[in-house]
Design a protein around this motif. Sequence first.
Motif, PDB file in Angstrom:
ATOM      1  N   MET A   1       0.277  -3.042  -9.613  1.00  0.00           N
ATOM      2  CA  MET A   1       0.850  -3.190 -10.950  1.00  0.00           C
ATOM      3  C   MET A   1       2.269  -2.642 -11.036  1.00  0.00           C
ATOM      4  N   THR A   2       2.445  -1.411 -10.511  1.00  0.00           N
ATOM      5  CA  THR A   2       3.785  -0.831 -10.620  1.00  0.00           C
ATOM      6  C   THR A   2       4.792  -1.665  -9.834  1.00  0.00           C
ATOM      7  N   LYS A   3       4.316  -2.324  -8.763  1.00  0.00           N
ATOM      8  CA  LYS A   3       5.255  -3.131  -7.978  1.00  0.00           C
ATOM      9  C   LYS A   3       5.662  -4.392  -8.724  1.00  0.00           C
ATOM     10  N   ILE A   4       4.735  -4.910  -9.545  1.00  0.00           N
ATOM     11  CA  ILE A   4       5.094  -6.070 -10.368  1.00  0.00           C
ATOM     12  C   ILE A   4       6.225  -5.662 -11.317  1.00  0.00           C
ATOM     13  N   TRP A   5       6.075  -4.501 -11.907  1.00  0.00           N
ATOM     14  CA  TRP A   5       7.085  -4.001 -12.844  1.00  0.00           C
ATOM     15  C   TRP A   5       8.401  -3.729 -12.116  1.00  0.00           C
ATOM     16  N   THR A   6       8.324  -3.165 -10.912  1.00  0.00           N
ATOM     17  CA  THR A   6       9.530  -2.946 -10.103  1.00  0.00           C
ATOM     18  C   THR A   6      10.261  -4.274  -9.885  1.00  0.00           C
ATOM     19  N   MET A   7       9.478  -5.278  -9.544  1.00  0.00           N
ATOM     20  CA  MET A   7      10.020  -6.615  -9.275  1.00  0.00           C
ATOM     21  C   MET A   7      10.666  -7.192 -10.541  1.00  0.00           C
ATOM     22  N   ILE A   8       9.963  -7.055 -11.672  1.00  0.00           N
ATOM     23  CA  ILE A   8      10.492  -7.591 -12.940  1.00  0.00           C
ATOM     24  C   ILE A   8      11.825  -6.927 -13.287  1.00  0.00           C
ATOM     25  N   ARG A   9      11.878  -5.609 -13.126  1.00  0.00           N
ATOM     26  CA  ARG A   9      13.116  -4.906 -13.493  1.00  0.00           C
ATOM     27  C   ARG A   9      14.274  -5.328 -12.612  1.00  0.00           C
ATOM     28  N   ALA A 117       8.573  -5.727   3.210  1.00  0.00           N
ATOM     29  CA  ALA A 117       8.114  -4.570   2.439  1.00  0.00           C
ATOM     30  C   ALA A 117       6.627  -4.734   2.118  1.00  0.00           C
ATOM     31  N   PRO A 118       5.937  -3.608   1.883  1.00  0.00           N
ATOM     32  CA  PRO A 118       4.509  -3.701   1.565  1.00  0.00           C
ATOM     33  C   PRO A 118       4.277  -4.169   0.133  1.00  0.00           C
ATOM     34  N   ILE A 119       4.509  -5.444  -0.103  1.00  0.00           N
ATOM     35  CA  ILE A 119       4.278  -6.021  -1.425  1.00  0.00           C
ATOM     36  C   ILE A 119       3.420  -7.269  -1.212  1.00  0.00           C
ATOM     37  N   SER A 120       2.359  -7.414  -2.020  1.00  0.00           N
ATOM     38  CA  SER A 120       1.479  -8.565  -1.827  1.00  0.00           C
ATOM     39  C   SER A 120       2.119  -9.803  -2.447  1.00  0.00           C
ATOM     40  N   THR A 121       1.655 -10.968  -1.999  1.00  0.00           N
ATOM     41  CA  THR A 121       2.190 -12.215  -2.541  1.00  0.00           C
ATOM     42  C   THR A 121       1.942 -12.281  -4.045  1.00  0.00           C
ATOM     43  N   LEU A 122       0.768 -11.801  -4.471  1.00  0.00           N
ATOM     44  CA  LEU A 122       0.463 -11.795  -5.906  1.00  0.00           C
ATOM     45  C   LEU A 122       1.495 -10.961  -6.671  1.00  0.00           C
ATOM     46  N   GLU A 123       1.777  -9.756  -6.161  1.00  0.00           N
ATOM     47  CA  GLU A 123       2.738  -8.894  -6.846  1.00  0.00           C
ATOM     48  C   GLU A 123       4.114  -9.547  -6.904  1.00  0.00           C
ATOM     49  N   LEU A 124       4.513 -10.147  -5.776  1.00  0.00           N
ATOM     50  CA  LEU A 124       5.825 -10.786  -5.712  1.00  0.00           C
ATOM     51  C   LEU A 124       5.923 -11.933  -6.722  1.00  0.00           C
ATOM     52  N   LEU A 125       4.940 -12.844  -6.675  1.00  0.00           N
ATOM     53  CA  LEU A 125       5.010 -14.024  -7.541  1.00  0.00           C
ATOM     54  C   LEU A 125       4.784 -13.673  -9.009  1.00  0.00           C
ATOM     55  N   ALA A 126       3.878 -12.736  -9.265  1.00  0.00           N
ATOM     56  CA  ALA A 126       3.653 -12.331 -10.656  1.00  0.00           C
ATOM     57  C   ALA A 126       4.922 -11.697 -11.220  1.00  0.00           C
ATOM     58  N   GLY A 127       5.586 -10.884 -10.406  1.00  0.00           N
ATOM     59  CA  GLY A 127       6.841 -10.270 -10.843  1.00  0.00           C
ATOM     60  C   GLY A 127       7.882 -11.322 -11.169  1.00  0.00           C
ATOM     61  N   LYS A 128       7.987 -12.321 -10.286  1.00  0.00           N
ATOM     62  CA  LYS A 128       8.949 -13.396 -10.496  1.00  0.00           C
ATOM     63  C   LYS A 128       8.625 -14.193 -11.759  1.00  0.00           C
ATOM     64  N   ALA A 129       7.326 -14.542 -11.921  1.00  0.00           N
ATOM     65  CA  ALA A 129       6.930 -15.374 -13.055  1.00  0.00           C
ATOM     66  C   ALA A 129       7.117 -14.614 -14.372  1.00  0.00           C
ATOM     67  N   LEU A 130       6.637 -13.380 -14.406  1.00  0.00           N
ATOM     68  CA  LEU A 130       6.751 -12.612 -15.651  1.00  0.00           C
ATOM     69  C   LEU A 130       8.206 -12.278 -15.956  1.00  0.00           C
ATOM     70  N   GLY A 131       8.982 -12.045 -14.906  1.00  0.00           N
ATOM     71  CA  GLY A 131      10.403 -11.766 -15.104  1.00  0.00           C
ATOM     72  C   GLY A 131      11.104 -12.891 -15.855  1.00  0.00           C
ATOM     73  N   ALA A 132      10.635 -14.118 -15.647  1.00  0.00           N
ATOM     74  CA  ALA A 132      11.219 -15.258 -16.357  1.00  0.00           C
ATOM     75  C   ALA A 132      10.539 -15.480 -17.702  1.00  0.00           C
ATOM     76  N   ALA A 133       9.213 -15.295 -17.755  1.00  0.00           N
ATOM     77  CA  ALA A 133       8.470 -15.632 -18.981  1.00  0.00           C
ATOM     78  C   ALA A 133       8.701 -14.626 -20.109  1.00  0.00           C
TER      79      ALA A 133
ATOM     80  N   PHE B 105      15.594  -0.200  -5.512  1.00  0.00           N
ATOM     81  CA  PHE B 105      14.580  -1.255  -5.619  1.00  0.00           C
ATOM     82  C   PHE B 105      13.670  -1.252  -4.390  1.00  0.00           C
ATOM     83  N   PHE B 106      14.280  -1.236  -3.211  1.00  0.00           N
ATOM     84  CA  PHE B 106      13.450  -1.270  -1.999  1.00  0.00           C
ATOM     85  C   PHE B 106      12.647   0.025  -1.840  1.00  0.00           C
TER      86      PHE B 106
END
Lengths: 263, 314
Positions: A1-9, A117-133, B105-106
């Motif tokens: 979860m925190t990684k999704i937020w990291t990605m969004i920011r 980096a240790p980030i799952s595909t779900l975290e990466l894509l969810a971050g990307k999608a939510l970052g736009a939505a 970020f990283f």
Amino acid sequence: MTKIWTMIRKEWAEVFKNKFVLFSVAFMPLLFTAIPLGVLYSMRGATAAEALGLSEVPAEMTALCGDLAGAECAQFMIVSQFLMLFLLMPVIIPVTIASYSIVGEKRTRTLEPLLAAPISTLELLAGKALGAAIPAVAVTWGAYIIFMVGTILITGSPALTTLLLKPLWLLAMVVVGPLLSVAAVSMAVMVSSRVNDPRVAEQVSALVMLPVLGLFMAQTAGFIQLNQGFVLWLALILAVIDAGLLALAIQLFQRETILTRWK
Amino acid sequence: MTEFAIQTENLTKHFGRGKDVVHAVEGLSLEIRPGEVFGLLGPNGAGKTTTIRMLSALIGISAGRAVVAGHELGKEDMDVRRKVGILTETPGMYDQLSAERNLAFFAALYDVKDIPGQVEKYLRMLGLWARRDDEVGEFSKGMRQKLAIARALLHEPPVLFLDEPTSGLDPEAARLVRDFIAELGREGRTLILCTHNLDEADRLCDRVAVFKTSLLALDTPANLRSQLFGRTVVFHLAQPGPQFVEPLKANAFVHSVEALDNKLVVTLDDPEAHNPALIRRLVEAGAEIRFVGEVRRSLEDVYLRLIQKEDRHD
Ligand SMILES: Nc1ncnc2c1ncn2[C@@H]1O[C@H](COP(=O)(O)OP(=O)(O)OP(=O)(O)O)[C@@H](O)[C@H]1O
Ligand SMILES: [Mg+2]
């Protein structure tokens, strides 16, 4: 979860440095709020037929208007039509950002360090999608509030106020809009991970979105007559579709192919 | 399989299938000790980047197995990613974000505890602290490379992969990066270095693997030199020396003798032990020796010989 937020920011920090993107996010809501308010303002005090520029008010309309008469009936029609646009905004606004999301990382050559980096595909894509939505939904809600307040101030009509604050519409705005947005960005992110050119990503995303938009327009044509039960069902179905699309996006995200086919 | 930082058994990578299949890496077996600075050398397309990508769990392996930092590839990829740092061949940064923001970020992705502290530590260490608020898009290639190295180190990985860290840098920047790598090696990290700069590999690496799809040779640079060429001693004489070639060749320990003008070029395995005997023979044969020196073969000579030998096999 925190990684999704990291990605969004990170997405926001990057995307909103670009004035043009900022403009593209804000432009449509501003336009679609200003136009109906302008129209409502110009038709104060006229009869329904005058206001619509028709010699006679169509029978179906009078039926829909119920107790409303004259300008109020015309205003009711205008407001109803534009309300639908507020459901489309969260679909159209985030496409530019979402379709750039993965292909952008390829272009800046940050995709490889990102995937290392240790980030799952779900975290990466969810971050990307939510970052736009999320920004798209936020500006839509902002525009909706301005539209509501503007309509109430301009028309001073309690009947229109009731329409705007109908639980059906609030439900649609709060639940259906965001769900539609997530469906749209999931598709755009999916396309973005499969192509190597951001322009292609945006074109294809728009194409993929067209039938969805068409379907939706057809639906909303009769939306004002729909009841709460239908909206709830729609929300439920959309939630399932969203989950399915995200799962599909993860399935289609072949880390290795995406990484090595890109030179 | 745990006493090594990296252990691979028949590591293999194929791309595509059918008749379009590309054999990028074939049956690579390596054992790299913790704290070792290990060089991966090979021509373009040898499979160096592919190997590094496999070992950092970026791409899957086609066959064989490998354990990296105690975790098995293909089974514990997330753990491998957490334990390794990688400087990719073409490292990108978010150009519109500041150097500090890029690293933060990283660091967050790697669950670094003290993000500001680690970011500051490496920005200072690489001389980028003063530019921390500038957008990376304004950075020179050397600065970007240093920033990318910092990024690879933020989570203090015990194993670090560096894919051509000094390529495209000016001599001064390359020197700086090279010194920094040497420093990292002294800190006890396991470093795997890919480079086309053989002089750099010679200076930095404890051992090197020369490979082209599969392994051609693996040893310390010094051992590779002597295995391939023996050691080379030059006797500078007062006169031309063709007549001394045969007397020297008569010694079993001498691999080859060549006379060039006033010089005799002799290859042998152990000059310290055998030079006195050679000098006696030359003096007995009437040679007047002005001085004796050793020619150090460069790692480049070693590399070229190995690769050319392999090409003749193809
Ligand atoms: N996705 C892919 N599909 C097919 N072949 C590939 C793919 N990725 C790499 N290869 C091939 O694998 C081989 C090894 O490539 P690799 O990039 O690992 O070489 P390298 O040793 O890093 O070379 P360089 O010194 O040029 O960086 C090359 O022949 C390359 O064409
Ligand atoms: Mg390479």
